[in-house]
Enzyme design. Structure first.
Site, PDB file in Angstrom:
ATOM      1  N   THR A   1       0.891  -1.028  -0.097  1.00 49.45           N
ATOM      2  CA  THR A   1       0.007   0.071  -0.171  1.00 49.45           C
ATOM      3  C   THR A   1       0.726   1.202  -0.082  1.00 49.45           C
ATOM      4  O   THR A   1       0.759   2.300  -0.701  1.00 49.45           O
ATOM      5  CB  THR A   1      -0.930  -0.153   1.099  1.00 49.45           C
ATOM      6  OG1 THR A   1      -1.755  -0.980   0.989  1.00 49.45           O
ATOM      7  CG2 THR A   1      -1.925   1.198   1.120  1.00 49.45           C
TER       8      THR A   1
ATOM      9  N   GLY B   1       2.175   1.873  -3.466  1.00 53.50           N
ATOM     10  CA  GLY B   1       0.948   2.209  -4.114  1.00 53.50           C
ATOM     11  C   GLY B   1       0.676   3.752  -4.121  1.00 53.50           C
ATOM     12  O   GLY B   1       0.532   4.511  -4.907  1.00 53.50           O
TER      13      GLY B   1
ATOM     14  N   GLU C   1      -3.024  -2.870  -7.243  1.00 53.72           N
ATOM     15  CA  GLU C   1      -3.443  -4.156  -6.675  1.00 53.72           C
ATOM     16  C   GLU C   1      -2.415  -4.113  -5.166  1.00 53.72           C
ATOM     17  O   GLU C   1      -1.367  -4.578  -5.330  1.00 53.72           O
ATOM     18  CB  GLU C   1      -3.113  -5.316  -7.155  1.00 53.72           C
ATOM     19  CG  GLU C   1      -3.878  -5.577  -8.731  1.00 53.72           C
ATOM     20  CD  GLU C   1      -5.343  -5.892  -8.199  1.00 53.72           C
ATOM     21  OE1 GLU C   1      -5.758  -5.948  -6.887  1.00 53.72           O
ATOM     22  OE2 GLU C   1      -6.192  -6.220  -9.218  1.00 53.72           O
TER      23      GLU C   1
ATOM     24  N   CYS D   1      -0.903 -12.142  -1.514  1.00 58.86           N
ATOM     25  CA  CYS D   1      -1.656 -10.630  -1.134  1.00 58.86           C
ATOM     26  C   CYS D   1      -3.107 -11.281  -0.768  1.00 58.86           C
ATOM     27  O   CYS D   1      -3.637 -10.866   0.256  1.00 58.86           O
ATOM     28  CB  CYS D   1      -1.953  -9.984  -2.406  1.00 58.86           C
ATOM     29  SG  CYS D   1      -2.658 -10.914  -3.883  1.00 58.86           S
TER      30      CYS D   1
HETATM   31  P1  NAD Z   1       6.862  -3.218  -2.700  1.00 57.22           P
HETATM   32  O1  NAD Z   1       5.728  -2.215  -2.599  1.00 57.22           O
HETATM   33  O2  NAD Z   1       7.749  -3.084  -1.586  1.00 57.22           O
HETATM   34  O3  NAD Z   1       7.546  -3.431  -4.139  1.00 57.22           O
HETATM   35  C1  NAD Z   1       6.617  -3.869  -5.159  1.00 57.22           C
HETATM   36  C2  NAD Z   1       7.564  -3.171  -6.488  1.00 57.22           C
HETATM   37  O4  NAD Z   1       7.426  -1.819  -6.299  1.00 57.22           O
HETATM   38  C3  NAD Z   1       8.816  -3.287  -6.546  1.00 57.22           C
HETATM   39  O5  NAD Z   1       9.254  -3.796  -7.774  1.00 57.22           O
HETATM   40  C4  NAD Z   1       9.872  -2.430  -6.227  1.00 57.22           C
HETATM   41  O6  NAD Z   1      10.931  -2.029  -6.639  1.00 57.22           O
HETATM   42  C5  NAD Z   1       8.775  -0.911  -6.605  1.00 57.22           C
HETATM   43  N1  NAD Z   1       8.977   0.023  -5.848  1.00 57.22           N
HETATM   44  C6  NAD Z   1       9.272   0.483  -4.824  1.00 57.22           C
HETATM   45  N2  NAD Z   1       9.262   1.519  -4.354  1.00 57.22           N
HETATM   46  C7  NAD Z   1       8.793   2.266  -5.406  1.00 57.22           C
HETATM   47  C8  NAD Z   1       8.388   3.640  -5.643  1.00 57.22           C
HETATM   48  N3  NAD Z   1       8.721   4.530  -5.172  1.00 57.22           N
HETATM   49  N4  NAD Z   1       7.918   3.980  -7.136  1.00 57.22           N
HETATM   50  C9  NAD Z   1       7.523   2.879  -7.954  1.00 57.22           C
HETATM   51  N5  NAD Z   1       8.135   1.429  -7.718  1.00 57.22           N
HETATM   52  C10 NAD Z   1       8.559   1.369  -6.594  1.00 57.22           C
HETATM   53  O7  NAD Z   1       6.079  -4.723  -2.471  1.00 57.22           O
HETATM   54  P2  NAD Z   1       6.555  -6.068  -2.127  1.00 57.22           P
HETATM   55  O8  NAD Z   1       7.290  -6.169  -0.773  1.00 57.22           O
HETATM   56  O9  NAD Z   1       7.179  -6.583  -3.216  1.00 57.22           O
HETATM   57  O10 NAD Z   1       5.217  -6.943  -2.129  1.00 57.22           O
HETATM   58  C11 NAD Z   1       4.448  -7.288  -1.048  1.00 57.22           C
HETATM   59  C12 NAD Z   1       3.308  -6.413  -0.883  1.00 57.22           C
HETATM   60  O11 NAD Z   1       2.583  -6.569  -2.046  1.00 57.22           O
HETATM   61  C13 NAD Z   1       2.333  -7.079   0.253  1.00 57.22           C
HETATM   62  O12 NAD Z   1       1.532  -5.984   0.842  1.00 57.22           O
HETATM   63  C14 NAD Z   1       1.272  -7.845  -0.678  1.00 57.22           C
HETATM   64  O13 NAD Z   1       0.079  -7.924   0.044  1.00 57.22           O
HETATM   65  C15 NAD Z   1       1.223  -7.137  -1.858  1.00 57.22           C
HETATM   66  N6  NAD Z   1       0.527  -7.672  -3.037  1.00 57.22           N
HETATM   67  C16 NAD Z   1      -0.599  -7.342  -3.288  1.00 57.22           C
HETATM   68  C17 NAD Z   1      -1.249  -8.164  -4.418  1.00 57.22           C
HETATM   69  C18 NAD Z   1      -2.542  -8.064  -4.976  1.00 57.22           C
HETATM   70  O14 NAD Z   1      -2.912  -8.482  -6.066  1.00 57.22           O
HETATM   71  N7  NAD Z   1      -3.424  -7.184  -4.310  1.00 57.22           N
HETATM   72  C19 NAD Z   1      -0.368  -9.371  -4.825  1.00 57.22           C
HETATM   73  C20 NAD Z   1       0.831  -9.599  -4.541  1.00 57.22           C
HETATM   74  C21 NAD Z   1       1.427  -8.820  -3.506  1.00 57.22           C
END
Ligand code: NAD
Length: 480
Positions: free
Chosen positions: A234, A237, A254, A288
């Site tokens: 989140t 996001g 997501e 997720c």
């Molecule tokens: P994260 O948000 O740390 O990273 C996700 C991606 O975003 C990575 O590729 C990262 O390099 C990139 N990123 C990081 N900072 C950024 C920024 N400021 N701008 C643009 N991109 C950036 O998430 P994570 O730790 O890889 O995943 C775990 C989380 O994802 C959990 O909260 C999980 O619930 C969620 N998730 C959601 C779904 C869904 O479908 N809703 C699916 C899988 C995981």
């Protein structure tokens, strides 16, 4: 743009070593196996300048791709599915080594690669015809969907292959070109996937730019990107939404979840125990839409605790390449620390550990044992925060209204589930739960025909189904 739609050609079968050699960079960053600490391979590290060039090429390629007839784009997606299926063994081994999930047993690496194949095929098969809104004495109006342009896809490390396909397949089907930024934790499996797809798709239609968060930031504020598909936390996001504001870049977000499951007083504990296990512990809890907090009616509480403990206790955890394992390690140390800390807080808050909770700190790898913690208050951090790992809190309730209120009180709403022997009663409770999807007697069973997405701080927009296709197009009405 020239495309080949020779659907009969047998796709190449890539061996593991061949695939790894094609995607690794001897000067790249070491990617370590979370089970052993061994080097899996070296991932190229790209910069914001590389990203800029990739977006530029994707923009140039986009009009040609959009001009390819829909039927031909679908045929290419089907060929792409065949290519992934042909190299599934190599892709699954790479995924297992990099992410940690077992190759064979349960819904793990081969299942994930199979899911990618299934979603490519399903996306190519979805009907999307022009819609006549009205055609009467006042006139005619038709609704169609144009491509958006260049789509940026930013993904997480838990289901890197499948989630990348969820983002790119509808984007490509709708005539967009795509630039993918994989998680820095799992770039190799996404590089492997895109390498296989790239043998089928025209040049520059799909590009992967591996790198850290700065590459993600550059993608989210790039003026040449028209839509961002983001799956992750989140907090990220929110950062992406801020970055996208200047260009009014469209978004599908997501995000994180903390899915509740409610066991009604009429449920049969033995019958639901295995479903509860998979709902919560699929991918070692790093999912997720996993079941992340379980509310059990007092009449069934002891029996559910006992039946679920028995299932957890017989599921082997270990290195993904060892065939019998069902659960793997956590993908990275940071996630391990989050899970360990939350279990300690649960213990300190009076929680009763039914199984697990005792990691062997001296063993290699990020293994945290599958853990059940009972007798927790609803405000314990293991209940209120997303653990994203193998530790399920169990909360007792005495009144269904109270359980619904507890399930709905958090600020996230991705999935939820109701467990009952009475489908009607279960549906009534399901209708009251605040989540994008509510499952009955199962949890997390996504399907390419069902739109999937979150509410509240779990994000907005949906993937899958015709609704998911429409999210990768811009609506256009022609009225006369
Ligand atoms: P994260 O948000 O740390 O990273 C996700 C991606 O975003 C990575 O590729 C990262 O390099 C990139 N990123 C990081 N900072 C950024 C920024 N400021 N701008 C643009 N991109 C950036 O998430 P994570 O730790 O890889 O995943 C775990 C989380 O994802 C959990 O909260 C999980 O619930 C969620 N998730 C959601 C779904 C869904 O479908 N809703 C699916 C899988 C995981």
């Amino acid at each position: 743009m020239t495309t080949t739609t020779d659907t009969d050609r047998t796709p190449d079968v890539l061996a593991y070593d061949e695939l790894l050699a094609a995607i690794t960079d001897p000067a790249g960053r070491e990617i370590l196996d979370p089970a052993t600490g061994e080097v899996v391979g070296r991932a190229p590290e790209r910069t914001a300048e590389d990203l800029d060039r990739a977006v530029g090429r994707a923009r140039v390629a986009q009009p040609g791709w959009a001009a390819v007839p829909d039927a031909e784009r679908c045929a290419l997606l089907l060929r792409a599915a065949d290519a992934v299926e042909a190299s599934a063994g190599a892709l699954a081994e790479l995924l297992s080594r990099e992410q940690g999930k077992p190759v064979q047993q349960g819904p793990n690496a081969l299942f994930e690669v199979g899911g990618a194949v299934a979603w490519l095929r399903a996306t190519a098969s979805l009907p999307l015809e022009p819609e006549t809104l009205f055609d009467d004495e006042t006139g005619t109006a038709t609704l169609t969907y144009d491509p958006i342009g260049v789509v940026g896809a930013i993904g997480p490390w838990n289901w890197p292959v499948m989630i990348t396909v969820w983002q790119i397949a509808p984007a490509l089907r709708m005539g967009n070109t795509v630039v993918v930024k994989p998680s820095e934790h799992t770039p190799l499996s996404v590089l492997g996937l895109v390498h296989v797809l790239g043998r089928v798709l025209p040049e520059d239609v799909l590009t992967v730019v591996p790198g850290g968060r700065e590459v993600g930031e550059a993608l989210s504020k790039h003026p040449g990107v028209d839509k961002l598909m983001f799956t992750g936390s989140t907090a990220t996001g929110q950062a992406i939404m801020r970055a996208a504001a200047d260009g009014l870049t469209r978004l599908t977000l997501e995000l994180g979840g903390n899915d509740a499951g409610i066991v009604l007083p009429d449920a049969d504990p033995e019958a639901i125990a295995e479903g509860l296990f998979w709902g919560a512990f699929i991918n070692t809890g790093q999912t997720c839409a996993a079941l992340k907090r379980l509310y059990v009616h007092e009449d069934r509480y002891d029996a559910v605790c006992e039946a679920l403990t028995a299932v957890v206790a017989r599921m082997p955890m270990g290195r993904g390449l060892e065939e019998h394992n069902v659960l793997g390690p956590l993908q990275n140390r940071a996630q391990y620390e989050i899970v360990a800390e939350l279990v300690e807080q649960a213990r300190a808050g009076g929680g009763r550990v039914l199984v697990g909770g005792d990691p062997d700190e001296s063993a290699p790898g990020h293994f945290y044992p599958a853990t059940l913690v009972a007798d927790l208050d609803d405000d314990n951090p293991l209940v209120t925060q997303e653990q994203f790992g193998p530790a399920l809190p169990i909360v007792k309730y005495s009144d269904v209204d109270e359980a619904v209120a507890m399930a709905n009180r958090l600020d996230v709403g991705l999935g939820a589930s109701v467990w009952s022997a009475d489908p009607e009663k279960a549906r009534e409770v399901a209708a009251r739960l605040q989540a994008g999807t509510v499952w009955i007697n199962k949890h997390g069973a996504v399907d390419p025909r069902m739109p999937f997405g979150g509410i509240k701080r779990s994000g907005f927009g949906v993937e899958f189904g015709v609704e998911g296709l429409k999210a990768l197009g811009v609506p256009k009405v022609i009225a006369s």
